[in-house]
Write a protein that holds these residues in place. Structure first.
Motif, PDB file in Angstrom:
ATOM      1  N   LYS A 121      42.798  32.274  39.283  1.00 22.74           N
ATOM      2  CA  LYS A 121      43.770  31.942  40.059  1.00 22.74           C
ATOM      3  C   LYS A 121      45.235  32.424  39.382  1.00 22.74           C
ATOM      4  O   LYS A 121      46.279  32.730  40.215  1.00 22.74           O
ATOM      5  CB  LYS A 121      43.777  30.280  40.341  1.00 22.74           C
ATOM      6  N   ALA A 122      45.154  32.393  38.051  1.00 26.01           N
ATOM      7  CA  ALA A 122      46.260  32.925  37.358  1.00 26.01           C
ATOM      8  C   ALA A 122      46.050  33.348  36.085  1.00 26.01           C
ATOM      9  O   ALA A 122      44.936  32.916  35.478  1.00 26.01           O
ATOM     10  CB  ALA A 122      47.590  31.952  37.248  1.00 26.01           C
ATOM     11  N   GLN A 166      48.101  34.934  32.564  1.00 25.75           N
ATOM     12  CA  GLN A 166      49.244  35.547  31.958  1.00 25.75           C
ATOM     13  C   GLN A 166      49.079  36.153  30.546  1.00 25.75           C
ATOM     14  O   GLN A 166      48.313  35.344  29.754  1.00 25.75           O
ATOM     15  CB  GLN A 166      50.332  34.336  31.757  1.00 25.75           C
ATOM     16  N   LYS A 180      51.986  38.898  34.465  1.00 29.88           N
ATOM     17  CA  LYS A 180      51.721  37.677  35.116  1.00 29.88           C
ATOM     18  C   LYS A 180      50.990  38.187  36.314  1.00 29.88           C
ATOM     19  O   LYS A 180      51.493  38.773  36.951  1.00 29.88           O
ATOM     20  CB  LYS A 180      52.683  36.734  35.135  1.00 29.88           C
ATOM     21  N   ASP A 219      48.915  36.756  39.716  1.00 31.03           N
ATOM     22  CA  ASP A 219      48.808  35.729  40.457  1.00 31.03           C
ATOM     23  C   ASP A 219      47.353  35.354  40.841  1.00 31.03           C
ATOM     24  O   ASP A 219      47.154  33.896  40.899  1.00 31.03           O
ATOM     25  CB  ASP A 219      49.497  35.672  41.973  1.00 31.03           C
ATOM     26  N   SER A 220      46.636  36.117  40.809  1.00 30.72           N
ATOM     27  CA  SER A 220      45.056  35.943  41.212  1.00 30.72           C
ATOM     28  C   SER A 220      44.403  37.385  40.963  1.00 30.72           C
ATOM     29  O   SER A 220      45.050  38.290  41.254  1.00 30.72           O
ATOM     30  CB  SER A 220      44.757  35.230  42.507  1.00 30.72           C
ATOM     31  N   ASN A 277      46.454  40.157  42.552  1.00 28.25           N
ATOM     32  CA  ASN A 277      47.593  40.295  42.866  1.00 28.25           C
ATOM     33  C   ASN A 277      48.896  40.080  42.159  1.00 28.25           C
ATOM     34  O   ASN A 277      48.930  39.217  40.983  1.00 28.25           O
ATOM     35  CB  ASN A 277      47.745  38.638  44.060  1.00 28.25           C
ATOM     36  N   TRP A 278      49.892  41.084  42.224  1.00 28.65           N
ATOM     37  CA  TRP A 278      50.771  41.075  41.245  1.00 28.65           C
ATOM     38  C   TRP A 278      52.034  41.410  41.727  1.00 28.65           C
ATOM     39  O   TRP A 278      52.328  42.443  42.465  1.00 28.65           O
ATOM     40  CB  TRP A 278      50.382  42.086  40.099  1.00 28.65           C
TER      41      TRP A 278
END
Length: 182
Positions: free
Chosen positions: A125-126, A128, A133, A135-136, A157-158
């Motif tokens: 899901k995340a 970092q 970072k 997001d998923s 997803n970025w």
């Protein structure tokens, strides 16, 4: 009468597992199974204690399930193994890394061959790492050998968009490889 069995409930690091082994002397048949019923880790783990390369990494939580079966006869051997990890939360303050709500599924359907089935999955899901970072994300892969892995596809997803990666073979001996990112 020529049949020997061993059953054991094992508790290691707060994880309950079951071991069963049977031997049929007449047919020289050895069956073994090892399973970890689905359960959450009892407490956070300092991964560096078990794998020195993961010094400073802490597994704060995870749920796991595993199954392994193996049969040996004078005519051959076969088996299978699978591991499911979910709700994985790992961090390393020193490496500025944090992985949140990840899941990992991996199976070896044709033991003793060390080749996974296609479509193995890793998702999170995340994630970092320092200032980077995501997001998923999800990764589909397979292991051809312990030294050769095949990334079937991946999507992350970025920064309000998506990164997609196509198929690529990854081997430590290969100095270069290419892939297409969208």
């Amino acid at each position: 009468r020529g049949r020997y069995e061993l059953h054991a409930d094992i508790d290691t690091l707060g994880v309950r597992s079951l071991l069963q082994v049977s031997f049929l002397q007449k047919n020289m048949l050895l069956d073994g199974s090892f399973s970890i019923p689905e359960q959450s880790l009892a407490k956070p783990l300092d991964l560096g204690k078990y794998v020195p390369a993961l010094e400073s990494f802490h597994l704060n939580s995870a749920s796991l399930k595993a199954d392994c079966f193996y049969r040996w006869t004078p005519l051959g051997q076969r088996g299978s193994a699978s591991v499911d990890l979910s709700r994985i939360n790992v961090e390393s303050a020193e490496k500025k890394l944090k992985l949140t709500d990840a899941a990992f599924r991996f199976s070896l359907p044709g033991l003793p061959e060390l080749e996974s089935a296609a479509g193995q999955r890793f998702r999170f899901k995340a994630f970092q790492f320092d200032n980077l970072k995501f997001d998923s994300g999800r990764v589909n892969f397979r292991m051809e050998t312990p030294k050769v892995w095949h990334l079937e596809n991946a999507a992350f997803n970025w920064c309000g968009g998506k990164i997609r990666i196509g198929s690529v073979k990854i081997a430590p001996e290969t100095e270069r490889f290419s892939t297409v990112m969208y």
